[in-house]
Scaffold this motif. Structure first.
Motif, PDB file in Angstrom:
ATOM      1  N   LYS A   1      49.738  30.347  61.351  1.00  0.00           N
ATOM      2  CA  LYS A   1      49.021  29.083  61.574  1.00  0.00           C
ATOM      3  C   LYS A   1      48.069  28.751  60.422  1.00  0.00           C
ATOM      4  O   LYS A   1      47.742  27.596  60.195  1.00  0.00           O
ATOM      5  CB  LYS A   1      48.230  29.142  62.883  1.00  0.00           C
TER       6      LYS A   1
ATOM      7  N   HIS B   1      40.149  39.953  68.511  1.00  0.00           N
ATOM      8  CA  HIS B   1      39.840  39.107  67.348  1.00  0.00           C
ATOM      9  C   HIS B   1      38.347  38.834  67.397  1.00  0.00           C
ATOM     10  O   HIS B   1      37.851  38.272  68.379  1.00  0.00           O
ATOM     11  CB  HIS B   1      40.637  37.805  67.396  1.00  0.00           C
TER      12      HIS B   1
ATOM     13  N   PHE C   1      36.197  31.938  69.004  1.00  0.00           N
ATOM     14  CA  PHE C   1      37.143  31.440  70.005  1.00  0.00           C
ATOM     15  C   PHE C   1      36.438  31.020  71.299  1.00  0.00           C
ATOM     16  O   PHE C   1      37.050  30.400  72.169  1.00  0.00           O
ATOM     17  CB  PHE C   1      38.187  32.515  70.326  1.00  0.00           C
TER      18      PHE C   1
ATOM     19  N   ARG D   1      45.003  41.914  74.854  1.00  0.00           N
ATOM     20  CA  ARG D   1      43.881  41.408  74.041  1.00  0.00           C
ATOM     21  C   ARG D   1      42.579  41.507  74.819  1.00  0.00           C
ATOM     22  O   ARG D   1      42.431  40.961  75.912  1.00  0.00           O
ATOM     23  CB  ARG D   1      44.136  39.963  73.619  1.00  0.00           C
TER      24      ARG D   1
ATOM     25  N   SER E   1      36.989  34.053  63.568  1.00  0.00           N
ATOM     26  CA  SER E   1      37.376  33.846  62.177  1.00  0.00           C
ATOM     27  C   SER E   1      36.139  33.708  61.282  1.00  0.00           C
ATOM     28  O   SER E   1      35.060  33.355  61.746  1.00  0.00           O
ATOM     29  CB  SER E   1      38.243  32.581  62.093  1.00  0.00           C
TER      30      SER E   1
ATOM     31  N   ALA F   1      48.969  35.637  59.996  1.00  0.00           N
ATOM     32  CA  ALA F   1      48.809  34.580  61.007  1.00  0.00           C
ATOM     33  C   ALA F   1      49.328  33.269  60.422  1.00  0.00           C
ATOM     34  O   ALA F   1      48.619  32.567  59.692  1.00  0.00           O
ATOM     35  CB  ALA F   1      47.346  34.474  61.422  1.00  0.00           C
TER      36      ALA F   1
ATOM     37  N   TYR G   1      44.020  26.767  57.038  1.00  0.00           N
ATOM     38  CA  TYR G   1      43.695  25.839  58.127  1.00  0.00           C
ATOM     39  C   TYR G   1      43.406  24.437  57.612  1.00  0.00           C
ATOM     40  O   TYR G   1      42.468  23.771  58.059  1.00  0.00           O
ATOM     41  CB  TYR G   1      42.516  26.375  58.963  1.00  0.00           C
TER      42      TYR G   1
ATOM     43  N   GLU H   1      45.850  41.031  61.608  1.00  0.00           N
ATOM     44  CA  GLU H   1      46.470  39.701  61.692  1.00  0.00           C
ATOM     45  C   GLU H   1      45.721  38.724  60.786  1.00  0.00           C
ATOM     46  O   GLU H   1      45.129  37.757  61.260  1.00  0.00           O
ATOM     47  CB  GLU H   1      46.394  39.164  63.126  1.00  0.00           C
ATOM     48  N   PRO H   2      45.707  38.963  59.490  1.00  0.00           N
ATOM     49  CA  PRO H   2      44.905  38.096  58.626  1.00  0.00           C
ATOM     50  C   PRO H   2      45.553  36.731  58.433  1.00  0.00           C
ATOM     51  O   PRO H   2      46.770  36.621  58.264  1.00  0.00           O
ATOM     52  CB  PRO H   2      44.922  38.857  57.293  1.00  0.00           C
ATOM     53  N   GLY H   3      44.733  35.710  58.474  1.00  0.00           N
ATOM     54  CA  GLY H   3      45.185  34.359  58.140  1.00  0.00           C
ATOM     55  C   GLY H   3      44.412  33.881  56.934  1.00  0.00           C
ATOM     56  O   GLY H   3      44.878  33.921  55.792  1.00  0.00           O
ATOM     57  N   ARG H   4      43.170  33.506  57.197  1.00  0.00           N
ATOM     58  CA  ARG H   4      42.293  32.952  56.155  1.00  0.00           C
ATOM     59  C   ARG H   4      42.256  33.824  54.904  1.00  0.00           C
ATOM     60  O   ARG H   4      42.341  33.332  53.781  1.00  0.00           O
ATOM     61  CB  ARG H   4      40.869  32.851  56.752  1.00  0.00           C
TER      62      ARG H   4
ATOM     63  N   GLY I   1      42.310  39.178  62.982  1.00  0.00           N
ATOM     64  CA  GLY I   1      41.964  38.592  61.688  1.00  0.00           C
ATOM     65  C   GLY I   1      40.450  38.580  61.541  1.00  0.00           C
ATOM     66  O   GLY I   1      39.779  39.529  61.951  1.00  0.00           O
ATOM     67  N   GLY I   2      39.938  37.511  60.953  1.00  0.00           N
ATOM     68  CA  GLY I   2      38.482  37.378  60.859  1.00  0.00           C
ATOM     69  C   GLY I   2      37.913  37.700  59.496  1.00  0.00           C
ATOM     70  O   GLY I   2      36.750  37.365  59.213  1.00  0.00           O
TER      71      GLY I   2
ATOM     72  N   ALA J   1      51.308  36.542  69.163  1.00  0.00           N
ATOM     73  CA  ALA J   1      49.916  36.869  69.500  1.00  0.00           C
ATOM     74  C   ALA J   1      49.208  35.799  70.319  1.00  0.00           C
ATOM     75  O   ALA J   1      48.062  35.997  70.715  1.00  0.00           O
ATOM     76  CB  ALA J   1      49.129  37.148  68.218  1.00  0.00           C
TER      77      ALA J   1
ATOM     78  N   ASP K   1      52.161  37.146  62.553  1.00  0.00           N
ATOM     79  CA  ASP K   1      51.590  36.783  63.854  1.00  0.00           C
ATOM     80  C   ASP K   1      52.041  35.358  64.116  1.00  0.00           C
ATOM     81  O   ASP K   1      51.681  34.449  63.368  1.00  0.00           O
ATOM     82  CB  ASP K   1      50.061  36.916  63.777  1.00  0.00           C
TER      83      ASP K   1
HETATM   84  C1  LIG Z   1      45.555  35.540  67.465  1.00  0.00           C
HETATM   85  C2  LIG Z   1      45.083  35.261  66.096  1.00  0.00           C
HETATM   86  N1  LIG Z   1      45.253  36.207  65.162  1.00  0.00           N
HETATM   87  C3  LIG Z   1      44.854  36.012  63.883  1.00  0.00           C
HETATM   88  C4  LIG Z   1      44.279  34.816  63.506  1.00  0.00           C
HETATM   89  C5  LIG Z   1      43.864  34.657  62.072  1.00  0.00           C
HETATM   90  O1  LIG Z   1      42.506  34.732  61.963  1.00  0.00           O
HETATM   91  P1  LIG Z   1      41.789  34.654  60.535  1.00  0.00           P
HETATM   92  O2  LIG Z   1      42.262  33.409  59.885  1.00  0.00           O
HETATM   93  O3  LIG Z   1      40.354  34.656  60.861  1.00  0.00           O
HETATM   94  O4  LIG Z   1      42.190  35.849  59.772  1.00  0.00           O
HETATM   95  C6  LIG Z   1      44.042  33.819  64.455  1.00  0.00           C
HETATM   96  C7  LIG Z   1      43.379  32.580  64.077  1.00  0.00           C
HETATM   97  O5  LIG Z   1      43.197  31.670  64.843  1.00  0.00           O
HETATM   98  C8  LIG Z   1      44.481  34.032  65.779  1.00  0.00           C
HETATM   99  O6  LIG Z   1      44.352  33.100  66.714  1.00  0.00           O
END
Ligand SMILES: Cc1ncc(COP(=O)(O)O)c(C=O)c1O
Length: 360
Positions: free
Chosen positions: A34, A162, A131, A119, A165, A32, A337, A237-240, A199-200, A76, A53
């Motif tokens: 972002k 999702h 969310f 979704r 997070s 992810a 973030y 879809e990992p971000g954090r 993610g999460g 996504a 993502d």
């Molecule tokens: C659609 C989607 N996927 C994945 C993520 C990443 O989530 P996380 O950082 O909890 O892994 C986000 C975070 O906002 C998201 O909006």
């Protein structure tokens, strides 16, 4: 580099990716973007073969510029304009997540033949930053969208969700996977091609969190139970999880004041608008390392530097009594973030600078 700045260790990012791949060997990974869109982070993950993502044409362009395969991108964010869909489709993006009939109709026109993931709205209890109903659709809507995708010339490629997070409950994934299996049946699909569990996955801020392997064990067991005949391919879809622990935010104490409310206020040169947006509601509690750690502690309010009353990070902290203006402090596990949330010029302060290095 002068304070404040975020340092990111790319070796840690690669290590987290390896841990995730070891725990879910067959899953596609869509990072992810972002969470941390720094060029070096995206380039390192592209080089390691991760997918992405993406949430906007800007993120599509960023990922492709760093060598990502367009077929490995998943758009996504279902809130987008027709022109965004068109430009992503032209760039070669195949996977699009949707959660409404309005968006599905846009996809049919501007991304004909695309792989559509629907979704599903799921329970987010246990998430530090949920969310709150902004995305996802009900089970019956999801089944309808999967059926509708086929009739509109799109490919019903699967389901996504999702669980919110920084999700502290591994069981949240199992409940969502059960719901996804129900939707698959309701949609009349013999098999679900792809299940994107989002993610999460949490990281340790102040409190310990369950290990990643508890989450992935839960996911694998739920897939076995609820998709016994034809297990779908998995995606995450990992971000954090990939970037938080790679980052340290280097900051400085600007001022320590005993204020009229009787409390000690510690002001940093970085705050809510300089990248610490996730301190809103104290959702994320960063650990703060100081030169006086181990010394006597005392209560403090920790605040940012701007002229905004909301620029307060934590109202009830304990910090070393010896903290003084000019002290360097470090906010740990701050790679996710932060830079991406930093404002461009509030109070004339520049966006959070990022320095990526590689300890390998
Ligand atoms: C659609 C989607 N996927 C994945 C993520 C990443 O989530 P996380 O950082 O909890 O892994 C986000 C975070 O906002 C998201 O909006």
């Amino acid at each position: 580099m002068s304070s404040p700045y975020l340092s990111v260790d790319l070796a840690v990012v690669r290590d987290r990716l390896a841990a995730l791949r070891a725990a879910l060997p067959d899953a596609r990974v869509f990072y992810a973007v972002k969470a941390n869109p720094s060029d070096a982070v995206v380039a390192a993950l592209a080089e390691a073969g991760a997918g992405f993502d993406v949430a906007s044409p800007g993120e599509v362009e960023l990922a492709l510029r760093h060598g990502a395969d367009p077929a490995g991108l998943c758009y996504a964010n279902p809130v987008r304009k027709p022109a965004d869909v068109l430009s992503a489709a032209h760039a070669g993006v195949r996977f699009f997540v949707t959660d409404s009939s309005e968006d599905l109709a846009v996809l049919a026109v501007h991304a004909p033949g695309a792989d559509v993931l629907v979704r599903l709205a799921v329970d987010e209890v246990g998430s530090a930053t949920p969310f709150g109903g902004k995305f996802g659709c009900s089970r019956s809507e999801a089944a309808g969208l999967l059926r509708g995708a086929g009739t509109l010339g799109l490919r019903p490629a699967g389901l996504s969700f999702h669980v919110g997070s920084q999700q502290l409950r591994p069981a949240a994934y199992a409940t969502a996977i059960e719901a996804a299996a129900q939707v698959t049946l309701d949609a009349g699909l013999a098999r679900l091609p792809l299940l994107d569990v989002g993610g999460g996955f949490p990281v340790r801020y102040r409190e310990p969190v369950p290990p990643l392997t508890r989450y992935t064990a839960e996911i694998r067991a739920a897939v076995r139970t609820h998709f016994p005949e034809h297990p779908p391919e998995l995606a995450v879809e990992p971000g954090r999880f990939l970037v938080a622990e790679a980052g340290v935010l280097h900051a400085q104490v600007v001022r320590v004041s005993q204020r009229h409310d009787g409390r000690r206020w510690v002001y940093l040169d970085v705050g809510r608008y300089g990248g610490l947006a996730e301190t809103e509601g104290e959702a994320i509690g960063y650990r703060v390392a100081t030169p006086h750690d181990g010394g006597e502690l005392a209560p403090a309010v920790l605040a940012g530097p701007t002229c905004d009353g909301d620029d307060v990070l934590y109202r009830e902290m304990v910090l070393p009594r010896a903290l003084r203006s000019g002290d360097s402090v470090r906010l740990l596990a701050a790679g996710a973030y932060t830079a991406s949330y930093s404002s461009v010029a509030f109070n004339g302060l520049p966006p959070l600078a990022v320095r990526c290095m590689d300890s390998d």
